[in-house]
Scaffold this motif. Sequence first.
Motif, PDB file in Angstrom:
ATOM      1  N   LYS A 114      -5.529   2.225   9.856  1.00 42.32           N
ATOM      2  CA  LYS A 114      -6.517   2.206   8.883  1.00 42.32           C
ATOM      3  C   LYS A 114      -6.714   0.900   8.176  1.00 42.32           C
ATOM      4  O   LYS A 114      -7.787   0.509   8.207  1.00 42.32           O
ATOM      5  CB  LYS A 114      -5.937   3.327   7.630  1.00 42.32           C
ATOM      6  CG  LYS A 114      -6.180   4.673   7.952  1.00 42.32           C
ATOM      7  CD  LYS A 114      -5.709   5.716   6.697  1.00 42.32           C
ATOM      8  CE  LYS A 114      -5.776   6.979   7.025  1.00 42.32           C
ATOM      9  NZ  LYS A 114      -5.622   7.669   5.803  1.00 42.32           N
ATOM     10  N   LEU A 115      -5.447   0.117   8.262  1.00 44.28           N
ATOM     11  CA  LEU A 115      -5.697  -1.350   7.599  1.00 44.28           C
ATOM     12  C   LEU A 115      -6.275  -2.211   8.680  1.00 44.28           C
ATOM     13  O   LEU A 115      -7.002  -3.045   8.330  1.00 44.28           O
ATOM     14  CB  LEU A 115      -4.283  -1.826   7.417  1.00 44.28           C
ATOM     15  CG  LEU A 115      -3.494  -1.396   5.915  1.00 44.28           C
ATOM     16  CD1 LEU A 115      -2.286  -1.917   5.818  1.00 44.28           C
ATOM     17  CD2 LEU A 115      -4.377  -1.690   4.793  1.00 44.28           C
TER      18      LEU A 115
ATOM     19  N   CYS B 232       0.925  -1.322   0.049  1.00 43.99           N
ATOM     20  CA  CYS B 232       0.009   0.230   0.031  1.00 43.99           C
ATOM     21  C   CYS B 232       0.833   1.455   0.015  1.00 43.99           C
ATOM     22  O   CYS B 232       0.542   2.258  -0.637  1.00 43.99           O
ATOM     23  CB  CYS B 232      -1.099   0.118   1.159  1.00 43.99           C
ATOM     24  SG  CYS B 232      -2.270  -1.091   0.961  1.00 43.99           S
TER      25      CYS B 232
ATOM     26  N   VAL C  87      -8.870   2.574   2.180  1.00 41.59           N
ATOM     27  CA  VAL C  87      -8.406   1.084   2.106  1.00 41.59           C
ATOM     28  C   VAL C  87      -8.973   0.375   1.060  1.00 41.59           C
ATOM     29  O   VAL C  87      -8.517  -0.179   0.385  1.00 41.59           O
ATOM     30  CB  VAL C  87      -8.402   0.686   3.721  1.00 41.59           C
ATOM     31  CG1 VAL C  87      -8.018  -0.992   3.572  1.00 41.59           C
ATOM     32  CG2 VAL C  87      -7.547   1.296   4.529  1.00 41.59           C
TER      33      VAL C  87
ATOM     34  N   LEU D 294      -2.766   5.554  -0.421  1.00 36.13           N
ATOM     35  CA  LEU D 294      -2.959   5.188   1.025  1.00 36.13           C
ATOM     36  C   LEU D 294      -1.775   5.701   1.813  1.00 36.13           C
ATOM     37  O   LEU D 294      -0.600   5.552   1.951  1.00 36.13           O
ATOM     38  CB  LEU D 294      -3.062   3.834   1.426  1.00 36.13           C
ATOM     39  CG  LEU D 294      -3.631   3.594   2.999  1.00 36.13           C
ATOM     40  CD1 LEU D 294      -5.056   4.209   3.087  1.00 36.13           C
ATOM     41  CD2 LEU D 294      -3.768   2.015   3.005  1.00 36.13           C
TER      42      LEU D 294
END
Length: 126
Positions: free
Chosen positions: A71-72, A52, A106, A58
Amino acid sequence: MHSNSPETTRLYSNLHTGQEYVDDLLHCGNERRIYRVLRLTLPTFYTLWDWCLEHTQLRSSKTRRLSIEEKLVMFLWTMNEGASNRVVQERFFHSVETVSRCFHEVLDALLQLHREIVRLPDESTP
């Protein structure tokens, strides 16, 4: 006597932030717990994080102090639990808008990954 209006009262106590939960999870040393929460092993999680970072937009949020890891984890936790936005708010201590924005950031990143790794058969394949 001063009373707080609903608009100025803090929604969460911040006793434990979402980032503290993420840090505890990722550094707990319990592979079964990590897999149970994320449905990924820790090395796979960091492979996804690296991908990512290198191939998508991101990024950590400076204004909200949200890391890519958080976030993940929020996204994976949401998908694993089938959690609503409100449940995610309660677990990670973020607003409706923040949870929704992070989820879609995401998701957009993972859709880019999908385009890169999934190869559809060409037209000559029966």
